[in-house]
Design a protein around this motif. Structure first.
Motif, PDB file in Angstrom:
ATOM      1  N   LEU A 135       0.827  -1.208   0.000  1.00 30.72           N
ATOM      2  CA  LEU A 135       0.000   0.000   0.000  1.00 30.72           C
ATOM      3  C   LEU A 135       0.860   1.256   0.000  1.00 30.72           C
ATOM      4  CD1 LEU A 135      -2.919  -0.957   2.414  1.00 30.72           C
ATOM      5  CD2 LEU A 135      -2.982  -0.735  -0.076  1.00 30.72           C
ATOM      6  N   PHE A 177       1.741   1.731  -3.498  1.00 32.95           N
ATOM      7  CA  PHE A 177       0.557   2.178  -4.235  1.00 32.95           C
ATOM      8  C   PHE A 177       0.366   3.688  -4.100  1.00 32.95           C
ATOM      9  CE2 PHE A 177      -4.126   2.995  -3.712  1.00 32.95           C
ATOM     10  CZ  PHE A 177      -4.442   2.998  -5.068  1.00 32.95           C
ATOM     11  N   LEU A 209      -8.717   1.152  -3.907  1.00 35.01           N
ATOM     12  CA  LEU A 209      -8.158   0.360  -2.809  1.00 35.01           C
ATOM     13  C   LEU A 209      -8.648  -1.092  -2.790  1.00 35.01           C
ATOM     14  CD1 LEU A 209      -7.790   2.528   0.444  1.00 35.01           C
ATOM     15  CD2 LEU A 209      -6.035   1.248  -0.792  1.00 35.01           C
ATOM     16  N   LEU A 251      -6.169  -4.229  -2.822  1.00 37.32           N
ATOM     17  CA  LEU A 251      -6.114  -5.165  -1.693  1.00 37.32           C
ATOM     18  C   LEU A 251      -6.338  -6.596  -2.172  1.00 37.32           C
ATOM     19  CD1 LEU A 251      -8.103  -3.135   1.004  1.00 37.32           C
ATOM     20  CD2 LEU A 251      -5.628  -3.542   0.944  1.00 37.32           C
TER      21      LEU A 251
END
Length: 282
Positions: A145, A148, A182, A186
């Motif tokens: 993340l 990202f 997201l 994920l």
């Protein structure tokens, strides 16, 4: 758990591979910024759904011969004059590229321990399998993340600096788009985390993880062609989903997409945990 995460973070960021992944990410951003078009790794069209970039739409008024005879700098100058094209959001639509960077993270966090045999010493101490799995999973999710969001904001500011406000959507819009993406991100991370715990060895993990997306897309595309499956179902393939979430989809599409992502997150993390819990550590 905290100690394991800290130790792994130190090991990951002390090594070279994570910086190779970050370097590739920055390189792709740089090329996209200069070319005024997002690059794609392993792009496959599924059903009737294609992932044509916004640049192709901008070039629609020109013949193929004219475009083919234009230099990169000429195309860049043409794109810079377009007022209705937002490069930063177009780059976000290609965020499936990050899957290949996430492969590095799951390998460094999980499979390296199995390949090196260090996991046996870790589990023979006060750490049980549940804490080990949770700490590794948290690490994989956290680092991925981080990559990202770094990709999001490096792309945004680089585009703003080198291409100007004309091609910028604004930081608020870019942040909103990233948050909408997201769930599929994920899901991608969960797939790699699950595969890492199921395969355990780095060589086997790489053999499966690297071609996984392209093989799945090819099989899915073949299934759509052979069995005449309604093309609307292709909208829920992760690469297509990531692209569509950039372009203000309907509330119904967002809900259905997030349900697909939730199923993938649950299935792959559960499969990884069950495989790890039952495996013999040597």
């Amino acid at each position: 758990m905290i100690n394991i995460i800290k130790a792994d973070l130190y090991r990951i960021f002390k090594g070279v591979p994570i910086y190779i992944a970050l370097g590739i990410t920055v390189l792709m951003i740089s090329v996209s910024i200069y070319m005024v078009e997002p690059g794609h790794i392993g792009q496959v069209n599924i059903g009737d759904v294609s992932t044509v970039s916004s640049q192709d739409e901008v070039m629609d008024g020109l013949t193929i011969e004219v475009v083919n005879n234009m230099s990169v700098s000429e195309i860049r100058e043409l794109m810079l004059k377009k007022e209705d094209y937002k490069l930063d959001k177009d780059i976000l639509s290609a965020n499936m590229n990050l899957y290949y960077m996430f492969i590095f993270v799951a390998a460094l966090a999980v499979t390296v321990d199995f390949s090196a045999g260090s996991i046996k010493n870790t589990l023979s101490s006060a750490i049980d399998r549940k804490k080990y799995f949770l700490s590794k999973t948290a690490l994989v999710f956290g680092v991925c993340l981080l990559m990202f969001f770094l990709n999001t904001y490096i792309s945004y500011f680089a585009n703003l600096v080198f291409n100007g406000k004309n091609l910028s959507s604004g930081i608020g819009e870019v942040t909103k788009t990233s948050l909408m993406q997201l769930p599929p991100m994920l899901a991608l991370i969960s797939i790699l985390n699950g595969v890492a715990f199921m395969t355990k060895k780095t060589s086997v993990y790489n053999l499966i993880a690297i071609p996984l997306v392209m093989v799945f897309q090819l099989v899915l595309s073949l299934a759509f062609t052979l069995f005449s499956i309604n093309a609307k179902y292709a909208d829920y393939e992760l690469q297509v989903m990531i692209g569509k979430l950039v372009n203000d989809p309907s509330d119904g599409y967002i809900l259905r997409s997030y349900i697909v992502c939730a199923v993938l997150i649950l299935v792959f993390n559960t499969a990884g945990w069950l495989s790890f819990r039952r495996s013999e550590i040597r």
